[in-house]
Structure formats: C-alpha cells, structure tokens
Scaffold this active site. Structure first.
Site, PDB file in Angstrom:
ATOM      1  N   CYS A   1     -30.171  27.689 -22.243  1.00  0.00           N
ATOM      2  CA  CYS A   1     -30.633  27.355 -20.897  1.00  0.00           C
ATOM      3  C   CYS A   1     -32.055  26.794 -20.983  1.00  0.00           C
ATOM      4  O   CYS A   1     -32.971  27.470 -21.430  1.00  0.00           O
ATOM      5  CB  CYS A   1     -30.626  28.571 -19.986  1.00  0.00           C
ATOM      6  SG  CYS A   1     -31.250  28.165 -18.340  1.00  0.00           S
TER       7      CYS A   1
ATOM      8  N   THR B   1     -27.254  21.253 -20.922  1.00  0.00           N
ATOM      9  CA  THR B   1     -28.021  20.123 -20.376  1.00  0.00           C
ATOM     10  C   THR B   1     -29.146  19.660 -21.316  1.00  0.00           C
ATOM     11  O   THR B   1     -29.588  20.400 -22.181  1.00  0.00           O
ATOM     12  CB  THR B   1     -28.656  20.515 -19.030  1.00  0.00           C
ATOM     13  OG1 THR B   1     -29.397  21.728 -19.200  1.00  0.00           O
ATOM     14  CG2 THR B   1     -27.587  20.740 -17.968  1.00  0.00           C
TER      15      THR B   1
HETATM   16  C1  LIG Z   1     -26.799  23.321 -11.202  1.00  0.00           C
HETATM   17  C2  LIG Z   1     -26.392  23.671 -12.593  1.00  0.00           C
HETATM   18  C3  LIG Z   1     -26.465  24.998 -13.036  1.00  0.00           C
HETATM   19  C4  LIG Z   1     -26.117  25.353 -14.327  1.00  0.00           C
HETATM   20  N1  LIG Z   1     -26.178  26.659 -14.717  1.00  0.00           N
HETATM   21  C5  LIG Z   1     -25.768  27.009 -15.972  1.00  0.00           C
HETATM   22  C6  LIG Z   1     -25.755  28.362 -16.385  1.00  0.00           C
HETATM   23  O1  LIG Z   1     -26.114  29.273 -15.638  1.00  0.00           O
HETATM   24  N2  LIG Z   1     -25.326  28.653 -17.647  1.00  0.00           N
HETATM   25  C7  LIG Z   1     -24.903  27.690 -18.514  1.00  0.00           C
HETATM   26  O2  LIG Z   1     -24.508  28.002 -19.634  1.00  0.00           O
HETATM   27  N3  LIG Z   1     -24.890  26.393 -18.150  1.00  0.00           N
HETATM   28  C8  LIG Z   1     -25.326  26.029 -16.902  1.00  0.00           C
HETATM   29  N4  LIG Z   1     -25.292  24.694 -16.537  1.00  0.00           N
HETATM   30  C9  LIG Z   1     -24.814  23.681 -17.487  1.00  0.00           C
HETATM   31  C10 LIG Z   1     -23.362  23.265 -17.222  1.00  0.00           C
HETATM   32  O3  LIG Z   1     -22.484  24.352 -17.376  1.00  0.00           O
HETATM   33  C11 LIG Z   1     -22.927  22.123 -18.152  1.00  0.00           C
HETATM   34  O4  LIG Z   1     -22.894  22.591 -19.475  1.00  0.00           O
HETATM   35  C12 LIG Z   1     -23.844  20.917 -18.095  1.00  0.00           C
HETATM   36  O5  LIG Z   1     -24.234  20.673 -16.756  1.00  0.00           O
HETATM   37  C13 LIG Z   1     -23.212  19.623 -18.656  1.00  0.00           C
HETATM   38  O6  LIG Z   1     -22.013  19.286 -18.026  1.00  0.00           O
HETATM   39  P1  LIG Z   1     -21.869  18.330 -16.715  1.00  0.00           P
HETATM   40  O7  LIG Z   1     -22.601  17.060 -17.023  1.00  0.00           O
HETATM   41  O8  LIG Z   1     -20.401  18.166 -16.536  1.00  0.00           O
HETATM   42  O9  LIG Z   1     -22.510  19.071 -15.580  1.00  0.00           O
HETATM   43  C14 LIG Z   1     -25.675  24.335 -15.223  1.00  0.00           C
HETATM   44  C15 LIG Z   1     -25.595  23.005 -14.794  1.00  0.00           C
HETATM   45  C16 LIG Z   1     -25.946  22.669 -13.501  1.00  0.00           C
HETATM   46  C17 LIG Z   1     -25.856  21.232 -13.083  1.00  0.00           C
END
Ligand SMILES: Cc1cc2nc3c(=O)[nH]c(=O)nc-3n(C[C@H](O)[C@H](O)[C@H](O)COP(=O)(O)O)c2cc1C
Ligand SMILES: Cc1cc2nc3c(=O)[nH]c(=O)nc-3n(C[C@H](O)[C@H](O)[C@H](O)COP(=O)(O)OP(=O)(O)OC[C@H]3O[C@@H](n4cnc5c(N)ncnc54)[C@H](O)[C@@H]3O)c2cc1C
Ligand SMILES: Cc1cc2nc3c(=O)[nH]c(=O)nc-3n(C[C@H](O)[C@H](O)[C@H](O)COP(=O)(O)OP(=O)(O)OC[C@H]3O[C@@H](n4cnc5c(N)ncnc54)[C@H](O)[C@@H]3O)c2cc1C
Ligand SMILES: Cc1cc2nc3c(=O)[nH]c(=O)nc-3n(C[C@H](O)[C@H](O)[C@H](O)COP(=O)(O)O)c2cc1C
Ligand code: FES
Ligand code: FES
Lengths: 274, 320, 320, 274
Positions: free
Chosen positions: B134, B197
C-alpha cells in the site's frame, strides 16, 4: 437524511435536449422515466463516460418529471467536457438515483435555500417540494459573475423569493451569498449546496441562529456508491448517519469518517465535525 | 472450434473460482454496495478492503484525484481494525454468491501474522491476500513489498497462521519486481497479485499545493496497464505459482493481455468506478473470445504470448 | 500584479535558456523536422537524440504502440554512432535559433566518458545530457540509472571530460529515485532530468505475442504524468541542483505542476506528436499565468507547492 | 519518391461532410483549400486529436480538389473512434501534406494499382493522375468482405478497370487480391498500398515480372514527421531514399533503416530489404 431505498439502477438514457446556459454551463435533459420517477430531492447519479474514461461523474438530478430527468453541470475537466459534447439523440448511461437526499418534510414554514455556483443543481427539486408543502422559500444564490447565475428565473417562476449575489457585483449584491444570508431575516431552516467553504459558513450561521441546516456536500468521488471510501467527512461519533466504525477521539470528542456518497451527500450541519 | 461452452473456472492455490475475475481490494467495498448494479454471481471473488490490527481513520480529504486515463487515491487504509471487523462486519457478508478474499495490511511482521491468523480462521473468508504494497501510508506500508527480504519474513509469518490460499500482492514501485516475487514464492505464497498501484501525485496549480491531502497516492486505471502487463509477463517467467493480474483492466482486450502475459486470473478495480457492468461484460466477452478461438477453457490461453519473439539487429553486442 | 512582462528565462547550470522548455531527447529529431510547424525561436533547447559510441540500427518494427493516454516506444537507440554524427550530422544543426543539448548513451563507463568528451568539445552543443535510463536496450542500458553506484561512476567519468553543463537523466524504474539523484549530484552533475520513460508492454490479443518487437518499451505521455510529478517533488527535496521536469506534459497546467513541484525547466516529448504547436502554446500560457498571478519570473513559482500540508489523523502511530 | 517541398503546415479545417460508408468506415470532407492545393498523390496528414489524446493519427489524403480535402478511414482504435465522432461544422486540425508520394509521371501506359483494405485511401489521387496522363489503369482492390469494398464505384467512374476480391467471396473473386494480380495480364508498373503482408507479395510479384513497383507503407507512427525514428523499414544501403546513416551488413548486403514517414511512405519495391 432520507434513507436509501433500493430503486437505484443503471439506466440507459437518451439525450432529449441540450442547452448551453452560459459558457461552459450545460443543461442536459434525458429520456429517463424510471430515474425521474425514483429520484428524491438532493439525490444524484453517476454519469458513465461515453468513452470509458476512468471514472463516472457525480451529478445531481436537477429536474425529475414524467419521463424526463435533467442534469445541470459546469465544464471543469475532462469528464464534464466529454459530457458537454453529447448531442440530442446520443445515449448516456447513468447509475442512480444515489445517496440520501434532503429531508424536506419538516414543519418549517419559512425556509432558506442556499446555493453556491453549481450547487444550484442540487436544490431545485428540494425547493419545489418545500413550496408544494406550503412553505415560504427564499433562495440565496451566489455565483462568481452575473452570467453564471444560471436558472435563477426558474426558481422565481416556481415561487421562490430570490436573493442573489455575485463576487464581482455584476448582478445582485456584491459579495458572498453567506453574507446576504447573515443579513437577512432569520429562517426556520436551511437547505444548502455549494463549495465546502460556503457550507462551513452556512453551518456556522445555522449554529449561531440555532436553526437546523441540511448540507449537501460535494467532493471528488471515486466509485460514488460506497465502495472505496474516497469521499469521507468527519461526523460526530453519535450521529445517526455515522457508518459502522469505531469512533476516534479528536479534539476531545468522538469522530467517525462517513462516506459522503453513501451516508450523505446530505448531512445535518450540527453533526459534522469538519 | 469447440462446440461446448468454454470453461471459465480457475484455481488459485486451493481457491476454486467460477469465474477468473476478482474485484480489487478497496475498490468493491463489501460487494453489497455494488449488488444493485452488478450480478455478484458472475464474479469469481471479491477481495475485501485491507484490514489492520488496530482501527485506522485513514487520510484526510481529498483522497482522490482524477488524472489522464487514471486516478490517484490515498485512502490511507481506513478500516475498523480486526476485532470490530470480525465481530460486526464479517457476519454481514455471509451469503454472498461469490467467494470472499480477506486482505491484510500491517506495520510489523507481527501485525501480518496476527491479523492473517484471526481472519483466516473465519469461514466467510476463502483465501487471504497480503497487502505488502500500500503506497498510501507514509513509508512503512510499502517498505515490506519493496524489500525482498522483508516480504519473505511477512509471508513466512502469515503462512504459519493459515493453510488457506495465501496471495501476496506486489508493488510495482521497485527496481526488480521479480526478486520480490521469487522471495514471496520461496517463503510459501500460493499466488501473487501483480500489481498494486503505482506511486504518483498531482498538484493544484491555483492553490499551489498537492491535490491529495496525503501528498502522494497510488495511480490506478488504464494509465498503468502497460506497466502492469509487463510486470505480469516478467513475474510469470520468474515464479511457478499462479498470478492474479491487475492494473487498468476495463475491457475484454485488456483482460486478455493479462491472461496471455501469464495471469491465471484477473482483478478489476477502478473500472468498477467507470461502469459497474464491466465485470459481467468482461466475463461474457471472454467466453465469446474463447469460443471464437476454439479454446475449451481460459487455462488454454494463460501465458500464450509470453515468449520473446524479437531478433534485434544491432551493430553492438547483443543488446535488444 | 506586475505590469512588466514576466521573464521566462532560466538557467540550468551554465546553460542559459530564453524559455524554460526543452524538447525531449528522441522526440524532436534535430529540430529541422518540426521547423515547418513550430517556431524554434520560442523553444529553450532541443535535447538531441541519444548518441552512442558505435552506430546502432535500433530495434526491429514495431517500435511504437499507442496505449491509454500514452505510448510505448522501443526505438533501441538507433543512431549513426559518434564519429559519423560529429562529421556528417552535427554541422547541419548549426544556426538553429535555440540551444542544442547533446544526449549520450552507452554500454560501459568508458563509452559515456568517450562520447561525452567528443560531443561536448563541439561548439554546436551547449550542454550534455547523460541518458543512463534508456529502457529499450535489454538490461544493459538501464542498469546504470537503476544503480546509484554505477550512476555515480558514469557521471564522474563524463564530468572529467567536459566543463559544459551536465544533466543526468534519471529512470523512474527504481525503488528509490532519490538515492540515485543524490549520487549523481555528489558525482558532479549540474542538473537532473526527471524522468525518462516508465517500463511497460502491450500484447496483441489476436496474434498472441507482444506488440513491440522488443517485447517491452518505455511508456510516455499523460499516463505517466502523476509518476513524474511525484519524482520531481521527491528529488527536489533530495538535491540542490536544478531539475528538468518531464513526463506527459501537454498543457500549461501540466507544465505548472512540474514547476510547482520543483522543476526549474520542463521538457516536452510525446506531446509534440499530438500537436507540434504545444511548446509555443505552453510558453504563451505560462507567460499569461505568471502575469495573472503577479509573478515577475518563472523562478518565482519553482517548488512553491513542495511542502507537506497534510496533518493526517490516525489511530496508529504517525503513518500518513 | 517525389521529394518533399516545404508547403507542409498546420491547417485548421472544418468538417464539410461526413459519411459512414460501411460500419466503421468513415469519409470526412474538410474545408482545407491550402492542403488540397498542396497535396500530391500518396501524401498523408497527421490529424490532431480534437481532445488531445497522446498522438495524432496518420491518414492519407483521399481526395484533394478545390477547397476540399477528404479523409477515408476505418475505426480501429481510440483515435479513429474519436475522429469518427466529428460532425459537420466541427473543427479538425491537421498537419500536412506530409511524406514523399507516388511518382506518377512515368511512361508506363498500362499500370496496376493494388489496394488492400484501407489502402484504397492512398491511391485515388494516384489513379486520377495516371488516368489524366493517359495511362490505362487497372485497380486491384481486395477487402475482407463485400461491404468493406468501399468506394470501388468512384474508381470505376474515374476510368479505372476494376478487379475485386474478398476474403470470403461475398463480392468479386474469393481470395487475396495479390492472387488476382498474379493471374492477370502483366502491367508495366505497379502502385500499391495496403497491409505489409500484401505489399511483400506485391514486391515479390514485381520482382518476378521485372517491373517497377512503388509501395506506400503503413505502420504505427509516433510523430509522423521524422522526429522519432518510430517507423522504420530496412532499405538497401545504396537506395536513393536511404537517410544519412552508416549502413549495417545483414545477410551479406548493406542495409539502412529509413523512416517510413520521412523517407517514404512510398518506396521502390526493389530497394526494400524486408
Ligand atoms: C480507491 C482505491 C482503494 C484501494 N485500496 C486498496 C487496499 O485497501 N488494499 C489493496 O491491496 N489494494 C487497494 N487498492 C488497489 C487495487 O486493489 C488494485 O490493485 C489497483 O487499483 C490496480 O487495479 P485497477 O487499475 O484495476 O484499479 C485500491 C485501489 C483504489 C483505486
Ligand atoms: C454528489 C455530487 C453531486 C454533484 N453534482 C454536480 C452537478 O449537479 N453539477 C456539476 O457541475 N457538478 C456536480 N458535482 C461536481 C462534479 O462531480 C465534479 O466537478 C467532477 O469532478 C467534474 O469532473 P471533471 O472530470 O470534469 O473535472 P475533474 O478533472 O475531476 O476536475 C475537477 C476540478 O479539478 C480542477 N483541476 C483539474 N486539474 C487541476 C490541476 N492540475 N490543478 C488545479 N486544479 C485542477 C478542475 O479545474 C476542476 O475544478 C457533484 C459532485 C458530487 C459529489
Ligand atoms: C502513412 C499512413 C497513412 C495512413 N492512411 C490511413 C488512411 O487513409 N485510412 C485509415 O483508416 N488508416 C490509415 N492509416 C492507418 C492509421 O494511421 C492507423 O490505423 C492508426 O493507428 C489508427 O489509430 P487508432 O488509435 O484508431 O488505432 P490504434 O489504437 O493505434 O490501434 C491500431 C490497431 O491496433 C489494434 N489493437 C489495439 N489494441 C490491441 C491489442 N491489445 N491487441 C491487439 N491489437 C490491438 C487495433 O485493433 C488496431 O487494428 C495510415 C497509416 C499511415 C502510416
Ligand atoms: C519515441 C521516443 C524516443 C525517445 N528516445 C529517447 C532517447 O534517445 N534518449 C533519451 O534520453 N530519452 C528518450 N525518450 C524519452 C523522452 O525524452 C522523455 O524523457 C519521455 O518520453 C517522457 O516525456 P514525455 O511524456 O513528454 O514524452 C524518448 C521518448 C520517446 C517517446
Ligand atoms: S466515492 Fe467511493 S465511497 Fe464514496
Ligand atoms: S513516426 Fe516519427 S520518425 Fe516516423
């Protein structure tokens, strides 16, 4: 406030009318009978970007009548620019109605609605409902400049008394709308929507006047439906709107972050702990 | 062409999924929020929001900024802490028509061990994802995932506390993601989630300050997809355990890139904020794609683009 | 409000620029290609395509893939080698109405030293940029920029060969860009270019192979802007030498983000492929912005958003 | 081929007409007198995306007459999708004309033009010029399926003899257009545009027939104007089109990578070293 029932859905709508009310201010009417039927004052939709561009945009439902629901928005960035390019006949999918709207059914007979800028989009349905219930409604409406005071006439036609201000004095009084509110006769209740600094002042005024105020908050949303915790505001730990969460102690009192999109967007001013 | 309907079932460790689609942690709430707009029966699993040992209020607002083809978030792991979570939250989730994966975050090896063990003990939870990546909790949160040795220690500690499938979620913000992947595998991970991310920020050019209260945040959405596809491609060459590919998946084409790069399943996060119908649409289109290409199952395409095919012509040495 | 026209001149080491805008290496050819569409007098400097000791044919096609709000490139440093370059290319560039910065790439410390010294000796060249961060030449090219120690050795070797301004271009594909930045500064760099492209790839989902012949490439364009702004913000806190900010700059707002984060100048690459009028438009709009904000010069805004302003409220410890 | 003069510029044009010729095949006519006047057969423009989306799109100038220049394109991705949404009256900025076009002024009296799919957009101006010079022009035109054989009639009207093929046999002969070319009477020269595999076959046929062939190449461009080296093709080291570059030895002969956008897009088949 008014609690969510589960009529929210994805609606495939069609643009019926499009008007540019001022430079960069768009009014889109949608053919959306189910949405129009289900929406209560203060609710919003997430407008799905026609070209899948990262995130849907939160927009208040401005009008809802018969088969027609409308949106009123300012072009502030990529997503609203894309929505502004829609033309009659184009399709727009929206998710809604979302959020807990204004609780208009109270007994106040002399109410103030305070709208700052695009906040105007969130209060028309509220004004109409209050007027229908027989209340006397004053609209305090402020904008940067005269031409951005869009739709004032529509509120006047509906039966509101208008108090207008502009930052530059080009229409109404010069100054902030909250200054006008402070100078005016004390209302029995306030309903407000606008930028956060304005809402903070409204909250202060309401506290000083010891009247209830309902504030519709607007912040940048992620999901818009409660899934991401991207849109929080601190509430008093005891608030009836607080989500299930262990309160934190801050400045000596209990605080919980609530989701604006899910627990709001309308909150009671005296339960906010900004 | 095969005439039977292609199979979309997949296995991640012992986790059996009816569809190869997970909903990204922190992006899909508890599932309940999306249920009015999406058919949860058409989803493989929801990865729940990361939970920590103690409650966390998270970061102040603003927590989200929209950027070109992406968004930054800095939620700061807002969560009620494991005790409240087990007592008051988890019971509400039973009866979901898809699998639930618990996500664990922490600030010490012991945190990860403790929360994993407590969470994994619950029947509502089918598998555990370790969020060692994170980017939104100052330096501590991501330190684990940026250091192969620390990652290994976290994984071993968590592994000791459960037999359920353990997925380790990797950070892209490292010089060598494969080094971290190999350590996680060696330490007992059953699968890897690739990627979390990418660190980024945005600045308010009128107010002259960062647009996120936390200054920096995690970039997600289509903007990071090429970064994520490469990470999956390289990690798939480095380890033998299955990969859950993610980062900017919005369409079936995006999803296919990840499967072809070597992912056994995919995760959809930010795209749910664009349109809650995305997961169901991707599953339907995956099925149609497999049928058109004569594949009996999704397994048939995993890693199928993962071969170097370039034969560069250079003057110097053998650099590609 | 100031009534005089705001000054856009800036200094990067000894390099004096009439405008704080450089055109990114590899993106603006020799300037001549863009001259029919852009006024080169309204440009600070062109960073020329990186040159190596020996000629390089570069990678096979395809070399470019368009992605969401970005593009991947894997040109592979195609260039005629330093001898041919000095003899047949450079003479053509004299008379350009803007400064020219030479870019040096290499595969050994000695390469960098040799090419820098040869190139810097030429009067057409006002400054040298060390490309220690090209992601498109297998592992070798980027190894230097991903290792603080190697970066330092490259910089010292190049430094020994010239007194002209030495800009070191950093890779974002590292765990800790500040560590590399500090080493480059200590080794004698006059300025840092932040950032080069981010590693990524795309897959052809019909043909089942990578879309770039080189498999992976460098991601540029608006997609990477948040990553670049953060890198500038963090590097600006780690070093005292000026920074040339770059990565996805397309509009004046984008440019301002970089100045406010701490860049003394910016570089525009991919946006020239969108619209060759971008550099001139940005310069005009920067001037208007400074006038509106009452700033006498571009210096007045450099780093002005570079302070933490968040005071997070947490339950645990002091994590943001 | 025909060398660049320096009439290329950025043109701010307006959409005069828009037709969807088949699903996803768009014909856009632009009010662009200077562009129309300056364009020679085989040249192209870089169309600047109306919403600034990463890179301009290379599109052949299909027609150029009077104040009107037109584009003919297939919707294959984000950028062409955005261009497809333009409507009459909308603005479109383009950079051009770019590249070295076909050299049509030769003495061949019986020529073949070979177009595969969207390659058709690059050859209309060439066909008209050859016909105007009195040549007999056969158009060999292939597409996946009947409805994608757009604009064939326009070539017939201009005076071309048509040989059509489709991959699925839904119009013309079934098979590849290069098969039809091989079966046909030997022309004196070939002008071709289409996908790279088609052009390779055309090059082989021309070599076997010992006739000159000019091939207009299309690959993914970066800048489109020679600045990025993203669009190369190997040429014989001795080629008159080779850029200033030390040749590399490959397979026993000298090779240089030339930029398709700058040294091309039209190349002599026998100088390509694919
Ligand atoms: C608003 C938001 C909150 C997130 N919270 C977490 C989290 O609590 N734990 C985690 O492992 N990943 C978290 N992520 C990451 C996502 O699970 C994902 O791995 C990342 O956004 C990439 O995928 P995407 O482009 O499809 O969103 C979060 C992403 C977003 C956008
Ligand atoms: C419940 C709710 C209801 C709403 N109802 C309405 C409504 O009815 N009508 C309406 O118009 N809006 C409404 N909004 C606001 C609307 O959702 C937002 O304005 C939305 O962000 C617009 O998206 P965008 O992509 O166009 O702008 P964004 O790209 O999200 O930009 C938003 C703001 O950020 C600024 N910005 C962007 N980049 C930078 C930068 N680099 N530096 C400084 N500033 C920058 C923009 O100028 C703009 O002001 C509502 C919001 C909520 C939460
Ligand atoms: C000199 C020149 C002239 C040209 N003239 C014309 C013309 O007149 N008319 C015309 O129509 N075109 C023409 N082209 C081609 C046109 O420039 C390209 O088709 C352009 O790339 C379209 O851009 P796009 O963004 O719409 O598609 P892109 O996004 O660039 O996609 C291009 C191709 O990649 C495929 N693709 C995208 N993502 C994936 C994936 N994940 N896996 C597999 N495949 C994928 C798409 O399906 C598509 O076929 C010309 C090209 C050149 C170089
Ligand atoms: C096609 C292309 C070629 C490039 N070639 C080089 C190069 O030779 N040397 C170098 O230092 N950077 C090179 N770069 C990186 C750019 O100079 C720039 O740092 C990067 O693209 C980020 O900026 P942008 O998003 O504005 O393009 C190249 C980028 C592109 C898109
Ligand atoms: S915007 Fe996602 S929870 Fe409110
Ligand atoms: S596309 Fe840039 S050189 Fe040809």
């Amino acid at each position: 406030m008014a609690t969510t029932d589960h009529t929210a859905a994805v609606h495939e709508t069609t643009v019926l009318e499009r008007h540019e009310l001022a430079a960069g201010v768009i009014h889109l009417s949608l053919d959306a009978p189910q949405l129009a039927g289900a929406t209560r004052p203060g609710q919003y939709v997430m407008a799905i970007p026609p070209s899948a561009q990262t995130a849907a945009t939160a927009l208040a439902v401005y009008e809802a009548e018969g088969k027609r629901a409308s949106l009123l928005f300012f072009v502030t960035g990529k997503r609203t620019r894309e929505l502004a390019e829609l033309r009659c006949g184009d399709r727009l999918d929206v998710v809604g109605p979302l959020g807990n709207g204004f609780q208009c059914m109270n007994n106040a007979r002399d109410v103030a609605i305070v709208a700052g800028g695009v906040g105007i989009a969130s209060v028309l349905l509220c004004a109409r409902e209050l007027l229908r219930d027989g209340a006397r409604v004053r609209l305090f409406y402020g904008a940067r400049t005269a031409e951005l005071l869009v739709e004032a006439q529509r509120f006047a036609d509906a039966g509101c008394e208008l108090v207008l201000t502009t930052d530059d004095g080009s229409a109404g009084e010069r100054g902030f709308i909250t200054d006008a509110l402070e100078r005016a006769r004390k209302p029995e209740a306030i309903y407000a929507c606008g930028p956060t600094p304005m809402l903070r002042t409204v909250a202060r005024i309401a506290t000083e006047l010891r009247i209830p105020a309902q504030l519709a908050l607007e912040e940048t949303f992620g999901c818009g439906i409660g899934g991401c915790w991207g849109c929080v505001v601190p509430l008093a730990g005891h608030s009836s709107q607080a989500p299930s969460f262990p309160p934190a102690v801050r400045g000596g009192s209990d605080v919980v972050y609530a989701r604006i999109c899910r627990e709001g967007p309308v909150f009671l001013a005296d339960e906010l702990r900004w | 062409m095969v005439n039977v309907r292609p199979s979309l079932t997949t296995r991640i460790g012992q986790l059996e999924l009816a569809y190869p689609t997970l909903m990204g942690s922190g992006c899909y709430g508890t599932g309940e929020e999306f249920a009015p707009f999406a058919d949860l029966r058409k989803i493989g699993a929801i990865v729940l929001k990361s939970v920590t040992r103690l409650p966390r209020l998270g970061n102040p607002m603003p927590r989200i900024v929209h950027t070109s083809a992406g968004m930054l978030n800095a939620i700061g792991l807002q969560n009620p802490g494991i005790e409240w979570y087990l007592e008051r939250e988890l019971p509400k989730y039973s009866g979901r028509p898809c699998k639930l994966v618990g996500s664990v975050a922490g600030f010490s090896i012991d945190d990860y061990a403790y929360v994993t063990q407590r969470l994994a003990a619950r029947s509502e939870i089918a598998a555990i994802e370790l969020n060692v990546s994170c980017p939104n909790v100052a330096s501590e949160g991501e330190t684990f995932g940026c250091d192969p040795g620390l990652t290994a220690r976290v994984v071993r500690a968590a592994r000791a506390g459960t037999d359920k499938t353990l997925i380790v979620k990797l950070s892209p913000n490292v010089t060598d993601i494969c080094a971290v992947a190999r350590e996680a595998e060696a330490a007992g991970a059953d699968a890897l989630a690739v990627i979390n991310t990418v660190r980024g920020m945005a600045i308010d050019v009128e107010a002259w300050h960062p647009r996120l209260a936390n200054v920096s945040g995690g970039l997600s959405g289509p903007a990071i997809r090429p970064v994520a596809v490469l990470a999956v491609y390289e990690v798939a060459q480095a380890v033998k355990i299955p990969i859950v590919g993610q980062g900017g998946i919005e369409t079936v084409t995006d999803a296919l890139e990840f499967f072809l790069a070597g992912a056994s399943a995919i995760s959809i996060g930010t795209a749910n904020f664009t349109d809650p119908r995305v997961p169901e649409r991707i599953v339907a289109e995956l099925e149609a794609y497999l049928a058109r290409r004569g594949c009996a199952s999704i397994d048939a395409i995993v890693g199928k683009a993962n071969v170097g095919f370039a034969t560069p012509h250079q003057y110097e040495g053998d650099e590609g």
